[in-house]
Design a protein around this motif. Structure first.
Motif, PDB file in Angstrom:
ATOM      1  N   ASN A 177      44.190   2.309  22.564  1.00 23.69           N
ATOM      2  CA  ASN A 177      45.560   2.767  23.128  1.00 23.69           C
ATOM      3  C   ASN A 177      45.997   4.049  22.870  1.00 23.69           C
ATOM      4  O   ASN A 177      47.320   4.271  22.819  1.00 23.69           O
ATOM      5  CB  ASN A 177      46.644   1.588  22.453  1.00 23.69           C
ATOM      6  CG  ASN A 177      46.753   1.856  20.977  1.00 23.69           C
ATOM      7  OD1 ASN A 177      46.077   2.736  20.277  1.00 23.69           O
ATOM      8  ND2 ASN A 177      47.670   1.242  20.292  1.00 23.69           N
ATOM      9  N   TRP A 178      45.107   5.059  22.510  1.00 24.36           N
ATOM     10  CA  TRP A 178      45.502   6.460  22.218  1.00 24.36           C
ATOM     11  C   TRP A 178      46.251   7.202  23.288  1.00 24.36           C
ATOM     12  O   TRP A 178      47.275   7.841  23.092  1.00 24.36           O
ATOM     13  CB  TRP A 178      44.456   7.279  21.809  1.00 24.36           C
ATOM     14  CG  TRP A 178      44.560   8.586  21.171  1.00 24.36           C
ATOM     15  CD1 TRP A 178      44.651   8.777  20.012  1.00 24.36           C
ATOM     16  CD2 TRP A 178      44.650   9.856  22.163  1.00 24.36           C
ATOM     17  NE1 TRP A 178      45.213  10.332  19.739  1.00 24.36           N
ATOM     18  CE2 TRP A 178      45.073  10.791  21.073  1.00 24.36           C
ATOM     19  CE3 TRP A 178      44.759  10.177  23.464  1.00 24.36           C
ATOM     20  CZ2 TRP A 178      45.365  12.081  21.571  1.00 24.36           C
ATOM     21  CZ3 TRP A 178      45.175  11.186  23.610  1.00 24.36           C
ATOM     22  CH2 TRP A 178      45.309  12.420  23.084  1.00 24.36           C
ATOM     23  N   PHE A 179      45.622   6.993  24.338  1.00 20.43           N
ATOM     24  CA  PHE A 179      46.491   7.654  25.662  1.00 20.43           C
ATOM     25  C   PHE A 179      47.835   6.854  26.150  1.00 20.43           C
ATOM     26  O   PHE A 179      48.519   7.385  26.875  1.00 20.43           O
ATOM     27  CB  PHE A 179      45.397   7.563  26.899  1.00 20.43           C
ATOM     28  CG  PHE A 179      44.497   8.596  27.006  1.00 20.43           C
ATOM     29  CD1 PHE A 179      44.676   9.786  27.230  1.00 20.43           C
ATOM     30  CD2 PHE A 179      43.172   8.317  26.465  1.00 20.43           C
ATOM     31  CE1 PHE A 179      43.768  10.796  27.143  1.00 20.43           C
ATOM     32  CE2 PHE A 179      42.119   9.152  26.553  1.00 20.43           C
ATOM     33  CZ  PHE A 179      42.546  10.447  26.692  1.00 20.43           C
ATOM     34  N   ASP A 180      48.005   5.729  25.668  1.00 18.43           N
ATOM     35  CA  ASP A 180      49.619   5.138  25.812  1.00 18.43           C
ATOM     36  C   ASP A 180      50.661   5.823  25.682  1.00 18.43           C
ATOM     37  O   ASP A 180      51.531   6.326  26.531  1.00 18.43           O
ATOM     38  CB  ASP A 180      49.575   3.892  24.947  1.00 18.43           C
ATOM     39  CG  ASP A 180      48.719   2.871  25.248  1.00 18.43           C
ATOM     40  OD1 ASP A 180      47.778   2.966  26.206  1.00 18.43           O
ATOM     41  OD2 ASP A 180      48.803   1.640  24.786  1.00 18.43           O
ATOM     42  N   ARG A 181      50.337   6.664  24.449  1.00 18.40           N
ATOM     43  CA  ARG A 181      51.688   7.526  24.167  1.00 18.40           C
ATOM     44  C   ARG A 181      51.512   8.811  25.326  1.00 18.40           C
ATOM     45  O   ARG A 181      52.740   9.433  25.548  1.00 18.40           O
ATOM     46  CB  ARG A 181      51.768   8.017  22.730  1.00 18.40           C
ATOM     47  CG  ARG A 181      50.397   9.042  22.487  1.00 18.40           C
ATOM     48  CD  ARG A 181      50.684   9.287  21.140  1.00 18.40           C
ATOM     49  NE  ARG A 181      49.387  10.121  20.849  1.00 18.40           N
ATOM     50  CZ  ARG A 181      49.359  11.532  21.085  1.00 18.40           C
ATOM     51  NH1 ARG A 181      50.418  12.304  21.406  1.00 18.40           N
ATOM     52  NH2 ARG A 181      48.062  12.218  20.588  1.00 18.40           N
TER      53      ARG A 181
ATOM     54  N   GLY B  21      44.003   2.598  35.803  1.00 14.89           N
ATOM     55  CA  GLY B  21      44.081   3.880  35.197  1.00 14.89           C
ATOM     56  C   GLY B  21      44.302   3.721  33.635  1.00 14.89           C
ATOM     57  O   GLY B  21      43.577   4.274  32.844  1.00 14.89           O
ATOM     58  N   ASP B  22      45.167   2.895  33.420  1.00 16.38           N
ATOM     59  CA  ASP B  22      45.356   2.467  31.846  1.00 16.38           C
ATOM     60  C   ASP B  22      43.763   2.036  31.305  1.00 16.38           C
ATOM     61  O   ASP B  22      43.443   2.409  30.292  1.00 16.38           O
ATOM     62  CB  ASP B  22      46.362   1.531  31.563  1.00 16.38           C
ATOM     63  CG  ASP B  22      47.759   2.118  31.862  1.00 16.38           C
ATOM     64  OD1 ASP B  22      48.032   3.243  31.595  1.00 16.38           O
ATOM     65  OD2 ASP B  22      48.731   1.603  32.000  1.00 16.38           O
ATOM     66  N   ARG B  23      43.378   1.102  31.832  1.00 13.59           N
ATOM     67  CA  ARG B  23      42.083   0.442  31.504  1.00 13.59           C
ATOM     68  C   ARG B  23      40.990   1.513  31.321  1.00 13.59           C
ATOM     69  O   ARG B  23      40.212   1.441  30.414  1.00 13.59           O
ATOM     70  CB  ARG B  23      41.553  -0.722  32.317  1.00 13.59           C
ATOM     71  CG  ARG B  23      42.578  -1.800  32.384  1.00 13.59           C
ATOM     72  CD  ARG B  23      41.971  -2.748  33.470  1.00 13.59           C
ATOM     73  NE  ARG B  23      40.933  -3.308  32.997  1.00 13.59           N
ATOM     74  CZ  ARG B  23      40.354  -4.494  33.764  1.00 13.59           C
ATOM     75  NH1 ARG B  23      40.844  -4.600  35.112  1.00 13.59           N
ATOM     76  NH2 ARG B  23      39.061  -4.866  33.486  1.00 13.59           N
ATOM     77  N   LEU B  24      41.051   2.342  32.461  1.00 15.79           N
ATOM     78  CA  LEU B  24      39.923   3.508  32.289  1.00 15.79           C
ATOM     79  C   LEU B  24      40.103   4.517  31.189  1.00 15.79           C
ATOM     80  O   LEU B  24      39.348   4.829  30.446  1.00 15.79           O
ATOM     81  CB  LEU B  24      39.777   4.034  33.776  1.00 15.79           C
ATOM     82  CG  LEU B  24      39.527   3.424  34.944  1.00 15.79           C
ATOM     83  CD1 LEU B  24      39.492   4.207  36.191  1.00 15.79           C
ATOM     84  CD2 LEU B  24      37.920   3.360  34.646  1.00 15.79           C
ATOM     85  N   LEU B  25      41.626   4.774  30.991  1.00 11.03           N
ATOM     86  CA  LEU B  25      41.816   5.618  29.962  1.00 11.03           C
ATOM     87  C   LEU B  25      41.404   5.224  28.559  1.00 11.03           C
ATOM     88  O   LEU B  25      40.976   5.653  27.533  1.00 11.03           O
ATOM     89  CB  LEU B  25      43.275   5.864  29.934  1.00 11.03           C
ATOM     90  CG  LEU B  25      43.846   7.046  30.951  1.00 11.03           C
ATOM     91  CD1 LEU B  25      45.160   7.165  30.920  1.00 11.03           C
ATOM     92  CD2 LEU B  25      43.182   8.431  30.739  1.00 11.03           C
ATOM     93  N   SER B  26      41.628   3.706  28.457  1.00  7.72           N
ATOM     94  CA  SER B  26      41.219   2.905  27.155  1.00  7.72           C
ATOM     95  C   SER B  26      39.827   3.184  26.742  1.00  7.72           C
ATOM     96  O   SER B  26      39.368   3.315  25.722  1.00  7.72           O
ATOM     97  CB  SER B  26      41.795   1.403  27.141  1.00  7.72           C
ATOM     98  OG  SER B  26      41.409   0.734  26.191  1.00  7.72           O
ATOM     99  N   ALA B  27      39.085   3.057  28.128  1.00  6.63           N
ATOM    100  CA  ALA B  27      37.467   3.172  27.888  1.00  6.63           C
ATOM    101  C   ALA B  27      37.074   4.664  27.390  1.00  6.63           C
ATOM    102  O   ALA B  27      36.406   4.914  26.621  1.00  6.63           O
ATOM    103  CB  ALA B  27      36.923   2.954  29.018  1.00  6.63           C
TER     104      ALA B  27
END
Length: 317
Positions: free
Chosen positions: A161-165, A145-151
């Motif tokens: 990395n916007w979605f990391d927070r 999921g982190d990889r897809l959100l990064s895309a």
């Protein structure tokens, strides 16, 4: 329902995200903008782990009804543990869904700041391998999921990395779904037409026919991923965040043809949620003169989730 045409959703390889992140982001974003769905091969979740998870899932739902119900929390909104057959109903539907399910959430350490919003997990005594398998699978879904959100962030012109927070300690849920055999006179369908609540949903198990999306022309299209591929769709939180640039598409799970009605259907969606205190506020880059802000009032992920759980009958007003 039995001869629904297939949606022409392209199969993308997550391996391409590492090789050419910008090209992968453009392909993923284009699929989402067109269908609200994407099909992802090479997603990185080990095949042997998935097979173990299917085995544990089948064993779990074969437990006696009374034993399964002992893991149900009345008034708990289905947040953790078991939710019995014919409990959830799609928003606006007249018949309840023909399914039962189990929820695994994020494990939080004692005294965590989100302990009040994120219930502790409920673990069954049997099957014995259930807890370690699904803790491992939850982490694997998290990584994918982190990889897809990064895309997705790249596609939206944001930092990768916007979605990391947003998703750090997020309230994500792994749902184990069992659709039992269907009698000829069954009222309703396995899952009525609905949209997901979260940011994105990562789904395993869609190879068994039944999942359909509602295209923009009002026609239903079947989702038919390659063996082992993951189906990913946009949820309402991401739709709201992007001012509908990325649409949360209505979908359903229809009843099988007569020759498959005696067969159970299993699937594993991972509902990727932000942290409860994340403020869902329309991204400025998704607002312009032709696309005014549909959601001028921000809302926290926790409050939005509560509103939606009331609508689908898992939480009472």
């Amino acid at each position: 329902m039995l001869d629904t045409p297939a949606a022409q959703v392209p199969a993308l390889s997550l391996n391409d995200e590492a090789a050419d992140p910008d090209a992968f982001a453009a392909a993923l974003g284009g699929s989402f903008e067109r269908f609200g769905f994407a099909v992802i091969a090479d997603h990185g979740i080990p095949a042997d782990l998935i097979e173990r998870a299917w085995a544990e899932t089948r064993t779990l739902f074969e437990l006696p009804e009374a034993e399964k119900r002992s893991y149900h929390t009345p008034g708990g909104g289905g947040a953790r543990g078991y939710t019995p057959f014919k409990t959830e109903i799609a928003k606006g539907a007249s018949a309840v869904d023909l399914k039962e399910f189990w929820h695994v959430g994020r494990e939080l350490p004692a005294g965590h700041r989100f302990a009040a919003q994120m219930s502790p997990n409920i673990w069954p005594t049997e099957p014995a391998g259930f807890k370690p398998v699904f803790l491992e699978l939850f982490e694997a879904f998290d990584r994918a999921g982190d990889r897809l959100l990064s895309a997705i962030a790249r596609h939206l012109g944001l930092a990768p990395n916007w979605f990391d927070r947003a998703v750090g300690d997020g309230n994500s849920v792994l749902r184990l779904l069992h659709y039992p055999p269907i009698p000829v006179d069954a009222e309703g369908v396995r899952a009525g037409a609905h949209e997901d609540i979260n940011l994105i949903t990562l789904l395993l198990g869609a190879e068994e026919a039944g999942l359909e999306l509602l295209d923009r022309d009002g026609k239903w299209l079947a989702i038919k991923p390659p063996e082992g591929a993951m189906v990913v769709n946009v949820g309402d939180m991401l739709q709201r965040l992007t001012n509908h640039v990325l649409p949360s598409t209505t979908h359903r799970v229809v009843n099988p043809p007569p020759e498959r009605r005696g067969v159970s259907r299993y699937s594993m969606p991972f509902f990727l949620h932000p942290a409860p205190d994340f403020l869902i506020e329309t991204l400025p880059g998704c607002i312009d003169a032709d696309h005014p802000n549909r959601y001028p009032t921000p809302i926290t992920a926790h409050d939005y989730l509560h509103e939606r759980l009331v609508e689908i009958g898992l939480v009472k007003k």
